[in-house]
Design an enzyme around this catalytic site. Structure first.
Site, PDB file in Angstrom:
ATOM      1  N   ASN A 114      -2.968  -7.221  -1.992  1.00  0.00           N
ATOM      2  CA  ASN A 114      -2.722  -6.057  -3.227  1.00  0.00           C
ATOM      3  C   ASN A 114      -1.400  -6.281  -3.590  1.00  0.00           C
ATOM      4  O   ASN A 114      -1.189  -6.111  -4.719  1.00  0.00           O
ATOM      5  CB  ASN A 114      -3.042  -4.700  -2.790  1.00  0.00           C
ATOM      6  CG  ASN A 114      -2.454  -3.877  -3.795  1.00  0.00           C
ATOM      7  OD1 ASN A 114      -3.123  -3.709  -4.963  1.00  0.00           O
ATOM      8  ND2 ASN A 114      -1.500  -3.137  -3.314  1.00  0.00           N
ATOM      9  N   TYR A 147       3.507 -13.954 -14.935  1.00  0.00           N
ATOM     10  CA  TYR A 147       2.536 -12.883 -14.380  1.00  0.00           C
ATOM     11  C   TYR A 147       0.959 -13.163 -14.616  1.00  0.00           C
ATOM     12  O   TYR A 147       0.337 -13.441 -13.315  1.00  0.00           O
ATOM     13  CB  TYR A 147       2.633 -11.290 -14.931  1.00  0.00           C
ATOM     14  CG  TYR A 147       1.926 -10.301 -14.275  1.00  0.00           C
ATOM     15  CD1 TYR A 147       1.966 -10.161 -13.060  1.00  0.00           C
ATOM     16  CD2 TYR A 147       0.642  -9.865 -14.817  1.00  0.00           C
ATOM     17  CE1 TYR A 147       1.300  -8.983 -12.343  1.00  0.00           C
ATOM     18  CE2 TYR A 147      -0.243  -8.663 -14.309  1.00  0.00           C
ATOM     19  CZ  TYR A 147       0.326  -8.485 -13.130  1.00  0.00           C
ATOM     20  OH  TYR A 147      -0.636  -7.450 -12.257  1.00  0.00           O
ATOM     21  N   ALA A 155      -0.100 -16.292 -15.186  1.00  0.00           N
ATOM     22  CA  ALA A 155      -0.462 -17.374 -14.281  1.00  0.00           C
ATOM     23  C   ALA A 155      -0.446 -17.274 -12.602  1.00  0.00           C
ATOM     24  O   ALA A 155      -1.185 -17.934 -11.981  1.00  0.00           O
ATOM     25  CB  ALA A 155       0.791 -18.476 -14.631  1.00  0.00           C
ATOM     26  N   ALA A 156       0.389 -16.227 -12.431  1.00  0.00           N
ATOM     27  CA  ALA A 156       0.509 -15.828 -10.827  1.00  0.00           C
ATOM     28  C   ALA A 156      -0.848 -15.000 -10.501  1.00  0.00           C
ATOM     29  O   ALA A 156      -1.342 -15.740  -9.407  1.00  0.00           O
ATOM     30  CB  ALA A 156       1.579 -14.793 -10.498  1.00  0.00           C
ATOM     31  N   LYS A 157      -1.329 -14.546 -11.431  1.00  0.00           N
ATOM     32  CA  LYS A 157      -2.799 -13.916 -11.201  1.00  0.00           C
ATOM     33  C   LYS A 157      -3.839 -14.760 -11.180  1.00  0.00           C
ATOM     34  O   LYS A 157      -4.738 -14.941 -10.373  1.00  0.00           O
ATOM     35  CB  LYS A 157      -3.115 -12.776 -12.204  1.00  0.00           C
ATOM     36  CG  LYS A 157      -1.884 -11.384 -11.818  1.00  0.00           C
ATOM     37  CD  LYS A 157      -1.999 -11.038 -10.430  1.00  0.00           C
ATOM     38  CE  LYS A 157      -1.608  -9.860 -10.079  1.00  0.00           C
ATOM     39  NZ  LYS A 157      -1.657  -9.449  -8.440  1.00  0.00           N
ATOM     40  N   ALA A 181       0.689  -1.079   0.063  1.00  0.00           N
ATOM     41  CA  ALA A 181       0.123   0.030  -0.156  1.00  0.00           C
ATOM     42  C   ALA A 181       0.856   1.343   0.122  1.00  0.00           C
ATOM     43  O   ALA A 181       0.213   2.507   0.023  1.00  0.00           O
ATOM     44  CB  ALA A 181      -0.895   0.077   1.274  1.00  0.00           C
ATOM     45  N   SER A 182       1.983   1.263  -0.440  1.00  0.00           N
ATOM     46  CA  SER A 182       2.886   2.515  -0.147  1.00  0.00           C
ATOM     47  C   SER A 182       2.711   3.252  -1.665  1.00  0.00           C
ATOM     48  O   SER A 182       3.183   4.300  -1.661  1.00  0.00           O
ATOM     49  CB  SER A 182       4.469   1.932  -0.504  1.00  0.00           C
ATOM     50  OG  SER A 182       4.777   0.928  -1.363  1.00  0.00           O
ATOM     51  N   ARG A 183       2.121   2.701  -2.583  1.00  0.00           N
ATOM     52  CA  ARG A 183       1.940   3.268  -3.734  1.00  0.00           C
ATOM     53  C   ARG A 183       0.921   2.873  -4.656  1.00  0.00           C
ATOM     54  O   ARG A 183       0.309   1.627  -4.183  1.00  0.00           O
ATOM     55  CB  ARG A 183       3.392   3.539  -4.376  1.00  0.00           C
ATOM     56  CG  ARG A 183       3.894   2.295  -4.894  1.00  0.00           C
ATOM     57  CD  ARG A 183       5.308   2.479  -5.093  1.00  0.00           C
ATOM     58  NE  ARG A 183       6.094   1.354  -4.987  1.00  0.00           N
ATOM     59  CZ  ARG A 183       6.303   0.382  -6.102  1.00  0.00           C
ATOM     60  NH1 ARG A 183       6.088   0.756  -7.428  1.00  0.00           N
ATOM     61  NH2 ARG A 183       7.193  -0.712  -5.893  1.00  0.00           N
TER      62      ARG A 183
HETATM   63  P1  NAP Z   1       2.649  -0.767  -8.055  1.00  0.00           P
HETATM   64  O1  NAP Z   1       2.652   0.585  -8.431  1.00  0.00           O
HETATM   65  O2  NAP Z   1       4.147  -1.510  -8.771  1.00  0.00           O
HETATM   66  O3  NAP Z   1       2.997  -0.998  -6.279  1.00  0.00           O
HETATM   67  C1  NAP Z   1       3.136  -2.586  -5.760  1.00  0.00           C
HETATM   68  C2  NAP Z   1       3.152  -2.496  -4.499  1.00  0.00           C
HETATM   69  O4  NAP Z   1       3.356  -3.836  -3.978  1.00  0.00           O
HETATM   70  C3  NAP Z   1       4.152  -1.465  -3.572  1.00  0.00           C
HETATM   71  O5  NAP Z   1       3.694  -1.039  -2.532  1.00  0.00           O
HETATM   72  C4  NAP Z   1       5.158  -2.702  -3.141  1.00  0.00           C
HETATM   73  O6  NAP Z   1       5.986  -2.141  -2.075  1.00  0.00           O
HETATM   74  C5  NAP Z   1       4.470  -3.843  -2.967  1.00  0.00           C
HETATM   75  N1  NAP Z   1       5.082  -5.091  -2.918  1.00  0.00           N
HETATM   76  C6  NAP Z   1       5.726  -5.463  -3.898  1.00  0.00           C
HETATM   77  N2  NAP Z   1       6.206  -6.797  -3.554  1.00  0.00           N
HETATM   78  C7  NAP Z   1       5.802  -6.871  -2.227  1.00  0.00           C
HETATM   79  C8  NAP Z   1       6.328  -7.875  -1.204  1.00  0.00           C
HETATM   80  N3  NAP Z   1       6.923  -8.969  -1.424  1.00  0.00           N
HETATM   81  N4  NAP Z   1       5.886  -7.692  -0.059  1.00  0.00           N
HETATM   82  C9  NAP Z   1       5.070  -6.381   0.318  1.00  0.00           C
HETATM   83  N5  NAP Z   1       4.860  -5.619  -0.632  1.00  0.00           N
HETATM   84  C10 NAP Z   1       5.240  -5.588  -2.010  1.00  0.00           C
HETATM   85  O7  NAP Z   1       1.716  -1.794  -8.713  1.00  0.00           O
HETATM   86  P2  NAP Z   1       0.195  -1.427  -8.964  1.00  0.00           P
HETATM   87  O8  NAP Z   1       0.115  -1.224 -10.320  1.00  0.00           O
HETATM   88  O9  NAP Z   1      -0.570  -0.505  -7.695  1.00  0.00           O
HETATM   89  O10 NAP Z   1      -0.496  -3.053  -8.602  1.00  0.00           O
HETATM   90  C11 NAP Z   1      -1.107  -3.271  -7.416  1.00  0.00           C
HETATM   91  C12 NAP Z   1      -1.659  -4.742  -7.560  1.00  0.00           C
HETATM   92  O11 NAP Z   1      -2.586  -4.676  -8.640  1.00  0.00           O
HETATM   93  C13 NAP Z   1      -0.832  -5.879  -8.134  1.00  0.00           C
HETATM   94  O12 NAP Z   1      -1.070  -6.863  -7.322  1.00  0.00           O
HETATM   95  C14 NAP Z   1      -0.717  -5.884  -9.410  1.00  0.00           C
HETATM   96  O13 NAP Z   1      -0.453  -7.020 -10.037  1.00  0.00           O
HETATM   97  C15 NAP Z   1      -2.375  -5.592  -9.861  1.00  0.00           C
HETATM   98  N6  NAP Z   1      -2.630  -5.043 -11.039  1.00  0.00           N
HETATM   99  C16 NAP Z   1      -2.047  -3.990 -11.315  1.00  0.00           C
HETATM  100  C17 NAP Z   1      -2.398  -3.430 -12.741  1.00  0.00           C
HETATM  101  C18 NAP Z   1      -2.224  -1.994 -13.262  1.00  0.00           C
HETATM  102  O14 NAP Z   1      -2.694  -1.850 -14.334  1.00  0.00           O
HETATM  103  N7  NAP Z   1      -1.601  -1.438 -12.681  1.00  0.00           N
HETATM  104  C19 NAP Z   1      -3.632  -4.315 -13.358  1.00  0.00           C
HETATM  105  C20 NAP Z   1      -4.044  -5.228 -12.713  1.00  0.00           C
HETATM  106  C21 NAP Z   1      -3.890  -5.868 -11.553  1.00  0.00           C
HETATM  107  P3  NAP Z   1       7.310  -1.143  -2.066  1.00  0.00           P
HETATM  108  O15 NAP Z   1       6.838   0.040  -2.806  1.00  0.00           O
HETATM  109  O16 NAP Z   1       7.831  -1.172  -0.825  1.00  0.00           O
HETATM  110  O17 NAP Z   1       8.058  -1.782  -3.374  1.00  0.00           O
END
Ligand code: NAP
Length: 249
Positions: free
Chosen positions: A95, A160, A162-164, A18-20
């Site tokens: 998330n 990715y 497959a993980a999802k 949830a940092s970003r």
């Molecule tokens: P993002 O901006 O890259 O942020 C990822 C977040 O996950 C960051 O807060 C990061 O922490 C944290 N993180 C990564 N690995 C971690 C771990 N091992 N333990 C704890 N925290 C971890 O990604 P986002 O776009 O917001 O995506 C959020 C979720 O939505 C993800 O699951 C992604 O797969 C999914 N999603 C995103 C999209 C899209 O279009 N953006 C589409 C479909 C699904 P740090 O900041 O500390 O690194």
């Protein structure tokens, strides 16, 4: 007439990653509904503290907690600390996610470990530890953030995707296992959302294939998560709610 609203006053929510991006928006949305939110991060402590500050300055309640969801022991310890401080955890949003795009022939085992580890192991560790406390109170809401590529696949994103996709099976099984104990488990599948994860994708090229004609914003996902965590969603479990402006139909 009473207006419909989302009231989560007094509830405690843990949002991983949830940092970003999407996680930060979910944390803000749940806090605006009255939750105390635990803002998890892996490495970006300053960003997580920034999310906490923004919630507090808007009158909400939050704290930052750093741990790697892939590490079962640190998850166990962190969840134990949250539960002993607050005496409850009502909401868990799995998330945290990592995307390392690449063709099948070029994908390294370490990338595979990180993507599957964050999505599946991370969600499993958080769910199994948090469910322990939810079961005691016979109440809980768990939302797993998957992706439309976990439903439809995408070239260059085999691991990715497959993980999802693994989160879909996990969501449905956990929903069946926990439903009689007052715990609802759902997944939200975003399409293209404007965050760091998608910063290297050409948005203009995508606009033509998104029927609503715009890319998604983190708040578009956060509102659906808040709905699923509220009484308005109390008869929904085991579902995958797609939030993609019509991209995947
Ligand atoms: P993002 O901006 O890259 O942020 C990822 C977040 O996950 C960051 O807060 C990061 O922490 C944290 N993180 C990564 N690995 C971690 C771990 N091992 N333990 C704890 N925290 C971890 O990604 P986002 O776009 O917001 O995506 C959020 C979720 O939505 C993800 O699951 C992604 O797969 C999914 N999603 C995103 C999209 C899209 O279009 N953006 C589409 C479909 C699904 P740090 O900041 O500390 O690194």
């Amino acid at each position: 007439m009473k207006k419909l609203s989302i009231d989560l006053d007094g509830q405690v929510a843990l949002v991983t990653g949830a940092s970003r991006g999407i996680g930060a928006a979910i944390a803000r949305a749940l806090a605006s509904c009255g939750c105390h939110v635990v803002v998890n991060y892996r490495t970006n402590r300053d960003l997580a503290e920034g999310v906490v500050d923004s919630i507090r300055s808007s009158g909400g309640s939050a704290e930052a907690k750093g741990f790697d969801v892939m590490n079962g022991e640190t998850v166990k310890q962190a969840v134990k600390e949250i539960a002993s401080t607050h005496e409850r955890i009502d909401i868990l949003v799995n998330n945290a996610g990592v995307s390392k795009d690449g063709l099948i022939l070029r994908t390294r085992e370490s990338d595979l470990d990180e993507m599957l580890g964050t999505a599946l192991k991370g969600s499993f560790f958080c769910t199994s530890n948090v469910a322990r406390y939810m079961l005691k109170r016979h109440y809980g809401r768990i939302v797993n953030i998957t992706s439309v590529v976990g439903l439809g696949g995408n070239a260059g994103q085999s691991v990715y995707s497959a993980a999802k996709a693994s989160l879909v099976g996990f969501t449905k099984s956990a929903a069946k296992e926990l439903a009689t104990r007052g715990i609802l488990v759902n997944a939200v599948a975003p399409g293209f959302i404007d965050t760091d994860m998608t910063s290297n994708i050409d948005k203009d090229k995508l606009l033509g294939v998104i029927p609503v004609g715009r890319v998604g914003m983190p708040g578009d996902v956060a509102g659906v998560v808040a709905f699923l965590c509220s009484d308005l969603g109390s008869y929904i479990t085991g579902q995958v709610i797609v939030v993609d402006g019509g991209l995947y139909m």
